[in-house]
Scaffold this motif. Structure first.
Motif, PDB file in Angstrom:
ATOM      1  N   THR A 186      32.470  52.345  38.209  1.00 21.08           N
ATOM      2  CA  THR A 186      33.688  52.640  37.464  1.00 21.08           C
ATOM      3  C   THR A 186      34.869  51.822  37.967  1.00 21.08           C
ATOM      4  OG1 THR A 186      32.933  54.891  37.037  1.00 21.08           O
ATOM      5  CG2 THR A 186      35.282  54.479  36.776  1.00 21.08           C
ATOM      6  N   THR A 187      35.077  51.804  39.266  1.00 20.87           N
ATOM      7  CA  THR A 187      36.171  51.064  39.879  1.00 20.87           C
ATOM      8  C   THR A 187      35.639  49.724  40.358  1.00 20.87           C
ATOM      9  OG1 THR A 187      37.149  53.155  40.603  1.00 20.87           O
ATOM     10  CG2 THR A 187      37.950  51.132  41.650  1.00 20.87           C
ATOM     11  N   TRP A 188      36.259  48.635  39.859  1.00 31.59           N
ATOM     12  CA  TRP A 188      35.785  47.286  40.165  1.00 31.59           C
ATOM     13  C   TRP A 188      36.826  46.534  40.972  1.00 31.59           C
ATOM     14  CZ3 TRP A 188      30.865  46.037  39.065  1.00 31.59           C
ATOM     15  CH2 TRP A 188      30.185  46.903  38.211  1.00 31.59           C
ATOM     16  N   TYR A 189      36.347  45.743  41.937  1.00 31.90           N
ATOM     17  CA  TYR A 189      37.201  44.950  42.820  1.00 31.90           C
ATOM     18  C   TYR A 189      36.830  43.484  42.699  1.00 31.90           C
ATOM     19  CZ  TYR A 189      37.992  49.544  44.810  1.00 31.90           C
ATOM     20  OH  TYR A 189      38.298  50.869  44.968  1.00 31.90           O
ATOM     21  N   GLU A 190      37.848  42.645  42.601  1.00 32.24           N
ATOM     22  CA  GLU A 190      37.590  41.207  42.516  1.00 32.24           C
ATOM     23  C   GLU A 190      37.098  40.693  43.865  1.00 32.24           C
ATOM     24  OE1 GLU A 190      40.249  37.298  42.131  1.00 32.24           O
ATOM     25  OE2 GLU A 190      40.417  38.635  40.406  1.00 32.24           O
ATOM     26  N   ILE A 191      35.966  40.039  43.849  1.00 32.73           N
ATOM     27  CA  ILE A 191      35.404  39.425  45.050  1.00 32.73           C
ATOM     28  C   ILE A 191      35.812  37.964  45.126  1.00 32.73           C
ATOM     29  CG2 ILE A 191      33.272  38.815  46.245  1.00 32.73           C
ATOM     30  CD1 ILE A 191      31.974  41.229  44.778  1.00 32.73           C
ATOM     31  N   ASP A 192      35.756  37.285  43.977  1.00 35.08           N
ATOM     32  CA  ASP A 192      36.079  35.855  43.954  1.00 35.08           C
ATOM     33  C   ASP A 192      36.365  35.429  42.526  1.00 35.08           C
ATOM     34  OD1 ASP A 192      36.258  33.341  45.467  1.00 35.08           O
ATOM     35  OD2 ASP A 192      34.558  32.714  44.233  1.00 35.08           O
ATOM     36  N   GLN A 193      37.113  34.343  42.395  1.00 31.24           N
ATOM     37  CA  GLN A 193      37.301  33.706  41.102  1.00 31.24           C
ATOM     38  C   GLN A 193      37.138  32.210  41.276  1.00 31.24           C
ATOM     39  OE1 GLN A 193      41.325  33.333  39.431  1.00 31.24           O
ATOM     40  NE2 GLN A 193      41.996  34.657  41.118  1.00 31.24           N
ATOM     41  N   THR A 194      36.585  31.569  40.272  1.00 34.13           N
ATOM     42  CA  THR A 194      36.279  30.150  40.359  1.00 34.13           C
ATOM     43  C   THR A 194      36.642  29.475  39.049  1.00 34.13           C
ATOM     44  OG1 THR A 194      34.435  30.576  41.842  1.00 34.13           O
ATOM     45  CG2 THR A 194      34.417  28.483  40.709  1.00 34.13           C
ATOM     46  N   ILE A 195      37.222  28.309  39.154  1.00 34.30           N
ATOM     47  CA  ILE A 195      37.470  27.467  37.991  1.00 34.30           C
ATOM     48  C   ILE A 195      36.617  26.223  38.180  1.00 34.30           C
ATOM     49  CG2 ILE A 195      39.156  26.123  36.715  1.00 34.30           C
ATOM     50  CD1 ILE A 195      41.254  28.180  37.584  1.00 34.30           C
TER      51      ILE A 195
END
Length: 76
Positions: free
Chosen positions: A15-24
Motif C-alpha cells: 500500500t505504501t510505496w517508497y522511491e528507491i531510485d530513478q533513472t533517465i
C-alpha cells in the motif's frame, strides 16, 4: 521502444510505496541487449514496482523482454 524515465519503488505492505531510485536513460531506440542499472539501498522491501513515465520515440508502447532483481535476502 525502450523506457527513458524509470522509477523503482518498494513496499512492505503493498500500500505504501517508497522511491528507491530513478533513472533517465538516453538509450537509442535501435539498441539491443540488456539495460543494467545498479541501485544501492539499505532499506528492505517485500514488493517492488517499476514505473515507466516515458519511452524513446514517443508512443504508448514499451518493450520489456525481462526484468530481474538481484541482491541479498535478509534473514531478519
Amino acid at each position: 521502444r525502450y523506457p527513458t524515465k524509470l522509477y523503482l519503488v518498494g513496499s512492505n505492505d503493498g500500500t505504501t510505496w517508497y522511491e528507491i531510485d530513478q533513472t533517465i536513460s538516453s538509450r537509442p531506440a535501435y539498441a539491443t541487449g540488456p539495460m543494467v542499472y545498479t541501485v544501492n539501498t539499505l532499506s528492505r522491501f517485500m514488493y517492488f514496482r517499476l514505473i515507466t513515465n516515458s519511452v524513446n520515440q514517443g508512443g504508448n508502447v514499451i518493450h520489456y523482454g525481462e526484468w530481474m532483481l538481484t541482491g541479498n535476502v535478509s534473514t531478519r
